[in-house]
Design a protein around this motif. Structure first.
Motif, PDB file in Angstrom:
ATOM      1  N   ARG A   1       0.820  -1.092  -0.129  1.00 56.55           N
ATOM      2  CA  ARG A   1       0.083   0.296  -0.149  1.00 56.55           C
ATOM      3  C   ARG A   1       0.966   1.355   0.036  1.00 56.55           C
ATOM      4  NH1 ARG A   1      -4.162  -0.585   4.966  1.00 56.55           N
ATOM      5  NH2 ARG A   1      -1.904  -0.533   6.059  1.00 56.55           N
TER       6      ARG A   1
ATOM      7  N   GLU B   1      -4.312   7.084  -2.769  1.00 59.76           N
ATOM      8  CA  GLU B   1      -3.765   5.620  -2.408  1.00 59.76           C
ATOM      9  C   GLU B   1      -3.838   4.742  -3.407  1.00 59.76           C
ATOM     10  OE1 GLU B   1      -4.524   2.355   1.398  1.00 59.76           O
ATOM     11  OE2 GLU B   1      -6.453   3.913   0.543  1.00 59.76           O
TER      12      GLU B   1
ATOM     13  N   VAL C   1      -2.875   0.531  -4.065  1.00 61.38           N
ATOM     14  CA  VAL C   1      -2.657  -0.804  -3.420  1.00 61.38           C
ATOM     15  C   VAL C   1      -2.525  -1.986  -4.502  1.00 61.38           C
ATOM     16  CG1 VAL C   1      -3.901  -2.718  -2.134  1.00 61.38           C
ATOM     17  CG2 VAL C   1      -4.703  -0.192  -1.545  1.00 61.38           C
TER      18      VAL C   1
END
Length: 762
Positions: free
Chosen positions: A273, A280, A282
């Motif tokens: 992450r 963000e 991931v």
């Protein structure tokens, strides 16, 4: 014997304040009550030794003996404080020459959110160092109590504990505890370390770690997470995994999960992450070098298998955002055989999509690339979806009084492998679509009227197109709509509750001419399912390759019942029907054309008789045949604390299927609950899925054990056994919770109310 720190602040349920009792679960017999010490900090962690040691010592007792420039002796109800440090005991001796303070017990030292007791203590007024013998302590926020043979605080951020014991259970319970020879709590780093750690259940050791680290605040810490294990008969068999968390930096981390699967071998999953100023990202990976079971099932395959899932969201400011989603697996069976952590479902197509979007009050813009990986061998080349390389969307709307102007536009390049295809299915190419709309929007408190006209224009430029000589052509179809509605309302009362009832009749007319579109390929178009919402749409088709021909009128009515005390909509009922004045001739793959002069009655209803109950019904009823075409009904109930959960559902399609499902979490005592769900396929006369289990919940731990049956891709009913153990304050192991939450509405909310989820690292 002097009471422990936990016993001092523990109160039975009936002695807690009413607001605290209301928050306490039924399976808890009591809780901790602390006085208000908002002006103090913890006696273990001070605000700084310099701040305390510069403060004068305040002391009092029933008896005092003072030796000038030597020592002060206090006896009887002794109370001492220096800055944020405070303590009380039976006897104290203060050496003025050295600044050493000796306190005899039983001693009690309290601060905001922390309580400490002991037999005796030593405190250095010059350095702030403290030592306590036979100590007990209580951390109120975490509801964690502990004891230590010896406790010392050599500096303002470090606490050392010898022969320590920690648990979140009530003072009279030894359900579980973490016991360690040596524990060091480091506030500066936000974690604790321990050696020779064992987990005890009912004072019986069940697990041992030679070394462990664990968080003491919200900061993350590198280390092993709880191991998990389970079993199923889908080919995965018994598995055990030991996740390892890596706190690499404040803005990125990773979790590595090696796991052994019986019959397959060593399988590894990695999740990374990353957090930036924009958003963000991931990344999840799964890999097995030699899957023995896969090689045996598919001779000739080498057994090397892998999966990848990447997701990213970004906010660039000024109304601009970006996104990316990419999933790929090595083979069609990967998701059903191996996937445990990749955030992708068992589907027939994995989508890859990435783009940017702009949103403002009157405009939006989006541009993206999209493609797919098809996972099923039963899907032919002609059934595989097209990639959009790219697709660009733009829309805008403006108002000038009652005049509205709207425009929607779309440009797409469609492409797929057409090597083995012919005719329309072989075509790739460009499509440009523009749909400007002009409307008059008349609105008043009693109703509205909105006539509008939309010019739907589409331009094609195709490749490998052989149906007509010209591979570049356009289509223009005007669509005329007139939407009208009235509002009536009245006030009344029912069962002593005042409510407002509305009556909202609605007439909607739409006209668009027929144009032959059979020569246009199907890039992204499908026939929509008919429902109540479709009564007011000019399109029978999704996508842009077919424009419906219309000459029809919809008549519908809605009534609502609103609770005037709470503002909640207690009931809503809607029903409507379409009346056709011309046959529908535009079709897609033989579907969509019809010569019937009216539609089935479409209706939907929702009821909320209680704040904890929802009933929803929708369906189609044919007045000619006097039969139900489609129906969906669902009842959802939960108690205010979510201990009771119940769902009832029924889905019916006259030409396709009928299914019924029942789900529930039912407590048979304050500690034991039964969990179950059953899905029955009436048409096939078989169980389509089931879940049954038992849950035991105490105030500091819980256990779930469930058996799940489910249909695989080849329509076989498989079974797996799942479990989950949850220790309050330390997290849990197993995977039953996620499966139950997928099956039973409200289960996630129930889990959040029962336990906070914090992982321990060892």
């Amino acid at each position: 014997m002097a009471p422990t720190a936990a016993e001092i602040d523990w109160r039975p349920r009936d002695q807690l304040p009413a607001e605290q009792q209301a928050m306490l679960p039924a399976y808890c017999d009591g809780g901790y009550l602390q006085p208000d010490f908002s002006d103090r900090q913890s006696p273990l962690f001070e605000s700084g030794s310099g701040g305390n040691t510069q403060m004068p010592i305040e002391a009092s007792g029933l008896n005092a003996r003072y030796e000038v420039d030597t020592q002060l002796i206090l006896e009887g109800d002794v109370r001492l404080s220096q800055g944020t440090f405070s303590a009380q005991g039976s006897r104290a001796l203060y050496d003025q020459a050295t600044g050493q303070m000796s306190l005899s017990g039983p001693i009690v030292s309290r601060g905001q959110g922390f309580l400490l007791t002991g037999d005796s203590a030593e405190y250095d007024a010059n350095t702030g160092e403290m030592e306590v013998n036979t100590a007990t302590f209580l951390i109120h926020a975490a509801e964690m109590r502990g004891q230590a043979g010896y406790l010392s605080r050599p500096s303002e951020n470090i606490v050392n504990i010898e022969d320590g014991r920690l648990t979140t259970c009530s003072p009279d319970s030894n359900a579980w505890a973490i016991v360690a020879a040596d524990i060091e709590l480091d506030r500066a780093e936000g974690f604790g370390t321990a050696t020779h750690v064992r987990l005890e259940v009912q004072d019986i050791p069940v697990f041992y770690w030679p070394y462990a680290t664990f968080p003491i605040d919200d900061r993350r810490k590198t280390g092993f997470l709880y191991p998990s294990f389970g079993t199923s008969d889908t080919g995965s068999g018994l598995f055990i995994s030991t996740p390892y968390y890596l706190n690499l930096a404040p803005n990125y981390d990773a979790t590595i999960t090696p796991q052994y699967i019986h019959g397959r071998g060593l399988f590894n999953e990695v999740e990374g992450r990353h957090l930036s100023d924009y958003g963000e990202s991931v990344l999840q990976l799964g890999y097995i070098n030699d899957d023995q079971a896969f090689s045996d099932e598919f001779p000739g395959e080498d057994g090397e298998r892998w999966g990848l899932d990447f997701a990213s969201r970004a906010n660039f400011g000024y109304n601009w955002t970006g996104y990316a989603d990419y999933s790929v697996v090595s083979d069609d069976e990967y998701l059903s055989d191996l996937n445990r952590s990749l955030d992708i479902n068992e589907v027939t197509h994995l989508q890859r999509r990435g783009g940017i979007r702009y949103d403002s009050r009157h405009q939006y813009f989006e541009a993206y690339l999209s493609g797919y990986q098809t996972l099923s061998d039963t899907i032919t080349d002609s059934q595989k979806p097209y990639s959009q390389l790219p697709e660009i969307l733009y829309g805008a709307d403006y108002e000038w009084g009652v005049v509205e102007t709207l425009v929607e536009s779309q440009y797409t390049y469609f492409h797929r492998d057409n090597t083995d295809l012919t005719g329309l299915e072989r075509a790739n190419g460009h499509r440009l679509r523009l749909a400007p709309e002009l409307a008059l929007d008349f609105r008043a408190i009693w109703g509205y009227s909105r006539p509008s006209v939309t010019m739907d224009f589409t331009q094609y430029q195709l490749e490998d197109y052989t149906v007509r000589e010209d591979d570049t052509f356009s289509r223009s179809i005007p669509i005329y709509e007139w939407d009208n509605g009235l509002y009536f309302d009245r006030r009344d009362s029912m069962f002593g509750i005042p409510y407002n009832q509305t009556l909202e009749p609605r007439l909607y007319y739409v006209y668009s001419e027929f144009e032959d579109q059979s020569y246009i390929p199907d890039f992204d178009t499908a026939l929509k399912d008919f429902s109540f919402d479709q009564l007011f749409s000019p399109q029978r088709f999704s996508g842009g390759d077919r424009i419906s021909d219309n000459n029809r009128l919809t008549a519908a009515v809605t009534t609502r019942f609103n609770d005037l005390n709470t503002g909640i909509e207690r009931a809503r009922l809607s029903i409507g029907q379409v009346y056709y004045y011309d046959d529908r001739e535009v079709s897609l793959n033989g579907q969509g054309a019809d010569d019937r002069s009216d539609s089935p009655l479409a209706g939907e209803a929702s009821f909320r008789p209680l704040d904890t109950m929802d009933i929803r019904v929708s369906g189609l009823w044919d007045p000619r045949d006097m039969k139900t075409e489609e129906g969906r009904s669902q009842l959802v109930f939960h108690s205010e604390d979510y201990r009771y959960l119940a769902t009832l559902g029924h889905t019916y399609d006259r030409d396709d299927f009928e299914q019924m499902d029942i789900g529930a979490v039912f407590p048979v005592s304050d500690h034991i609950s039964l969990i179950g769900r059953w899905l029955y396929d009436s048409q096939a006369d078989r169980t389509a899925g089931s879940l049954a289990g038992i849950e035991y919940t105490d105030c500091c731990w819980s256990l779930q054990l469930v058996s799940q049956n489910y249909l695989t891709d080849d329509r076989k009913l498989e079974n797996r056994i799942l479990f989950q153990v949850q220790l309050k304050g330390l997290g849990g192991s197993g995977g039953s919770g996620d499966r139950i939450s997928d099956a039973i509405y409200g289960y996630d909310e129930r889990e959040q109310r029962r336990f906070g989820r914090t992982n321990v690292r060892y």
